[in-house]
Design a protein around this motif. Structure first.
Motif, PDB file in Angstrom:
ATOM      1  N   HIS A  10       0.817  -1.211   0.000  1.00 15.77           N
ATOM      2  CA  HIS A  10       0.000   0.000   0.000  1.00 15.77           C
ATOM      3  C   HIS A  10       0.852   1.263   0.000  1.00 15.77           C
ATOM      4  N   ALA A  11       0.356   2.305  -0.681  1.00 11.28           N
ATOM      5  CA  ALA A  11       0.918   3.647  -0.514  1.00 11.28           C
ATOM      6  C   ALA A  11       0.406   4.128   0.842  1.00 11.28           C
ATOM      7  N   VAL A  12       1.302   4.384   1.775  1.00  8.61           N
ATOM      8  CA  VAL A  12       0.889   4.729   3.134  1.00  8.61           C
ATOM      9  C   VAL A  12       0.998   6.221   3.425  1.00  8.61           C
ATOM     10  N   ARG A  13       1.446   6.989   2.460  1.00  3.80           N
ATOM     11  CA  ARG A  13       1.574   8.435   2.655  1.00  3.80           C
ATOM     12  C   ARG A  13       0.457   9.169   1.924  1.00  3.80           C
ATOM     13  N   SER A  18       0.421   2.869  -4.890  1.00  9.98           N
ATOM     14  CA  SER A  18       0.717   1.643  -4.149  1.00  9.98           C
ATOM     15  C   SER A  18       1.652   0.765  -4.964  1.00  9.98           C
ATOM     16  N   PRO A  19       2.655   0.147  -4.315  1.00 12.77           N
ATOM     17  CA  PRO A  19       3.546  -0.768  -5.024  1.00 12.77           C
ATOM     18  C   PRO A  19       2.787  -1.932  -5.670  1.00 12.77           C
ATOM     19  N   MET A  20       1.722  -2.386  -5.035  1.00 10.71           N
ATOM     20  CA  MET A  20       0.875  -3.427  -5.606  1.00 10.71           C
ATOM     21  C   MET A  20      -0.360  -2.731  -6.154  1.00 10.71           C
ATOM     22  N   ARG A  21      -0.575  -2.828  -7.418  1.00 10.98           N
ATOM     23  CA  ARG A  21      -1.633  -2.075  -8.089  1.00 10.98           C
ATOM     24  C   ARG A  21      -3.010  -2.285  -7.464  1.00 10.98           C
ATOM     25  N   ARG A  22      -3.304  -3.479  -7.015  1.00 17.36           N
ATOM     26  CA  ARG A  22      -4.627  -3.776  -6.445  1.00 17.36           C
ATOM     27  C   ARG A  22      -4.801  -3.288  -5.019  1.00 17.36           C
ATOM     28  N   PRO A  24      -5.260  -0.622  -2.305  1.00 18.62           N
ATOM     29  CA  PRO A  24      -5.640   0.788  -2.294  1.00 18.62           C
ATOM     30  C   PRO A  24      -4.671   1.624  -1.457  1.00 18.62           C
ATOM     31  N   PRO A  25      -4.412   2.850  -1.898  1.00 17.30           N
ATOM     32  CA  PRO A  25      -3.606   3.754  -1.072  1.00 17.30           C
ATOM     33  C   PRO A  25      -4.332   4.025   0.244  1.00 17.30           C
ATOM     34  N   ARG A  49      -8.335  -9.571   1.837  1.00 17.37           N
ATOM     35  CA  ARG A  49      -9.181  -8.861   0.876  1.00 17.37           C
ATOM     36  C   ARG A  49      -8.855  -9.348  -0.538  1.00 17.37           C
ATOM     37  N   HIS A  50      -7.662  -9.906  -0.716  1.00 14.15           N
ATOM     38  CA  HIS A  50      -7.230 -10.513  -1.980  1.00 14.15           C
ATOM     39  C   HIS A  50      -6.156 -11.523  -1.625  1.00 14.15           C
ATOM     40  N   PRO A  51      -5.802 -12.436  -2.522  1.00 16.53           N
ATOM     41  CA  PRO A  51      -4.893 -13.537  -2.174  1.00 16.53           C
ATOM     42  C   PRO A  51      -3.532 -13.115  -1.624  1.00 16.53           C
ATOM     43  N   ALA A  52      -3.020 -11.978  -2.028  1.00 10.67           N
ATOM     44  CA  ALA A  52      -1.691 -11.579  -1.569  1.00 10.67           C
ATOM     45  C   ALA A  52      -1.707 -10.907  -0.196  1.00 10.67           C
ATOM     46  N   MET A  53      -2.884 -10.533   0.287  1.00 12.68           N
ATOM     47  CA  MET A  53      -2.958  -9.837   1.578  1.00 12.68           C
ATOM     48  C   MET A  53      -2.987 -10.847   2.713  1.00 12.68           C
ATOM     49  N   PRO A  54      -2.094 -10.691   3.671  1.00 13.34           N
ATOM     50  CA  PRO A  54      -2.085 -11.639   4.792  1.00 13.34           C
ATOM     51  C   PRO A  54      -3.237 -11.348   5.756  1.00 13.34           C
ATOM     52  N   ASP A  55      -3.687 -12.385   6.441  1.00 13.62           N
ATOM     53  CA  ASP A  55      -4.603 -12.184   7.559  1.00 13.62           C
ATOM     54  C   ASP A  55      -3.772 -11.592   8.685  1.00 13.62           C
TER      55      ASP A  55
END
Length: 75
Positions: A10-13, A18-22, A24-25, A49-55
């Motif tokens: 995620h873009a945190v600023r 975001s480095p990962m397009r899916r 959200p900032p 929320r999507h496969p790459a996001m960890p619980d």
């Protein structure tokens, strides 16, 4: 915490993409979710929320801090 844990995807600023397009900032999360309720959700645990996001689950202090930070990004 956001930089260490979330910025891989995620873009945190207030600006940037975001480095990962899916992913959200963070600045847009405050518009999509009720930030006042977000600390409780983060403390209870977030399912993928999507496969790459960890619980994950944040301790109450980290959840409050992240929710407060998201409020600062709200336009």
């Amino acid at each position: 915490m956001a930089r260490a844990v979330c910025s891989r995807c995620h873009a945190v600023r207030a600006t940037g993409t975001s480095p990962m397009r899916r992913a959200p900032p963070f600045r847009g999360l405050a518009e999509r979710f009720p930030v006042d309720d977000l600390a409780d959700v983060l403390n209870e645990g977030v399912d993928r929320r999507h496969p790459a996001m960890p619980d994950f689950r944040l301790d109450p202090d980290d959840a409050d801090d992240l929710a407060a930070y998201l409020k600062t990004l709200k336009p």
